[in-house]
Design a protein around this motif. Structure first.
Motif, short mmCIF file in Angstrom:
data_model
loop_
_atom_site.label_atom_id
_atom_site.label_comp_id
_atom_site.label_asym_id
_atom_site.label_seq_id
_atom_site.Cartn_x
_atom_site.Cartn_y
_atom_site.Cartn_z
N ARG A 43 -1.60 5.97 0.85
CA ARG A 43 -1.57 6.94 1.95
C ARG A 43 -2.39 6.46 3.13
NH1 ARG A 43 -3.27 12.01 -1.50
NH2 ARG A 43 -1.57 11.90 -2.96
N LEU A 44 -1.81 6.61 4.32
CA LEU A 44 -2.55 6.34 5.54
C LEU A 44 -3.37 7.58 5.90
CD1 LEU A 44 0.14 4.69 7.84
CD2 LEU A 44 -1.86 3.60 6.87
N PRO A 45 -4.52 7.40 6.51
CA PRO A 45 -5.24 8.58 7.01
C PRO A 45 -4.40 9.31 8.06
CG PRO A 45 -6.61 6.61 7.10
CD PRO A 45 -5.24 6.16 6.73
N LEU A 46 -4.54 10.60 8.15
CA LEU A 46 -3.73 11.38 9.09
C LEU A 46 -3.91 10.92 10.54
CD1 LEU A 46 -4.10 14.97 7.62
CD2 LEU A 46 -2.11 13.48 7.53
N GLN A 47 -5.09 10.42 10.88
CA GLN A 47 -5.34 9.99 12.25
C GLN A 47 -4.54 8.74 12.61
OE1 GLN A 47 -7.82 10.46 10.02
NE2 GLN A 47 -8.74 12.36 10.76
N ARG A 48 -4.14 7.96 11.62
CA ARG A 48 -3.41 6.71 11.87
C ARG A 48 -1.90 6.87 11.80
NH1 ARG A 48 -5.28 2.10 8.34
NH2 ARG A 48 -3.76 1.04 9.65
N LEU A 49 -1.40 8.06 11.47
CA LEU A 49 0.03 8.28 11.38
C LEU A 49 0.65 8.33 12.76
CD1 LEU A 49 0.31 11.06 8.66
CD2 LEU A 49 0.79 8.64 8.40
N HIS A 50 1.82 7.74 12.90
CA HIS A 50 2.59 7.91 14.13
C HIS A 50 4.00 8.37 13.74
CE1 HIS A 50 3.98 3.98 13.01
NE2 HIS A 50 2.86 3.38 13.37
N GLY A 51 4.89 8.45 14.69
CA GLY A 51 6.20 9.07 14.48
C GLY A 51 6.98 8.54 13.30
N GLU A 52 7.05 7.23 13.16
CA GLU A 52 7.81 6.65 12.05
C GLU A 52 7.20 7.00 10.71
OE1 GLU A 52 8.00 2.49 12.77
OE2 GLU A 52 9.13 2.73 14.64
N ASP A 53 5.88 7.00 10.63
CA ASP A 53 5.22 7.35 9.38
C ASP A 53 5.43 8.82 9.02
OD1 ASP A 53 4.18 4.75 9.18
OD2 ASP A 53 2.42 5.30 10.38
#
Length: 71
Positions: A43-53
């Motif tokens: 899992r990526l941290p929520l702060q590092r998520l962008h549209g594709e994720d």
């Protein structure tokens, strides 16, 4: 502006608000389900998520729910 003109301007905005109010909780449910279906170490941290994720996480939740129904 009189009441008629204000209604013509706010009509599409009001419709969009109703659509978003109906769709966002569904997307939030699939996002949460997809987030829980992903192993914790991936899992990526929520702060590092962008549209594709975000879209991939929603899709993962959709697929995970389909797997639950087949069992």
């Amino acid at each position: 502006m009189n009441g008629t003109m204000l209604g013509e301007v706010l009509g599409p905005i009001h419709d969009l608000t109703l659509v978003l109010a109906a769709v966002l909780p569904v997307f939030a449910f699939y996002f949460g389900l997809g987030r829980l279906a992903c192993p914790a170490h991936e899992r990526l941290p929520l702060q590092r998520l962008h549209g594709e994720d975000v879209s991939a996480t929603i899709t993962r939740g959709w697929h995970y729910l389909g797997e639950i129904r087949r069992r």
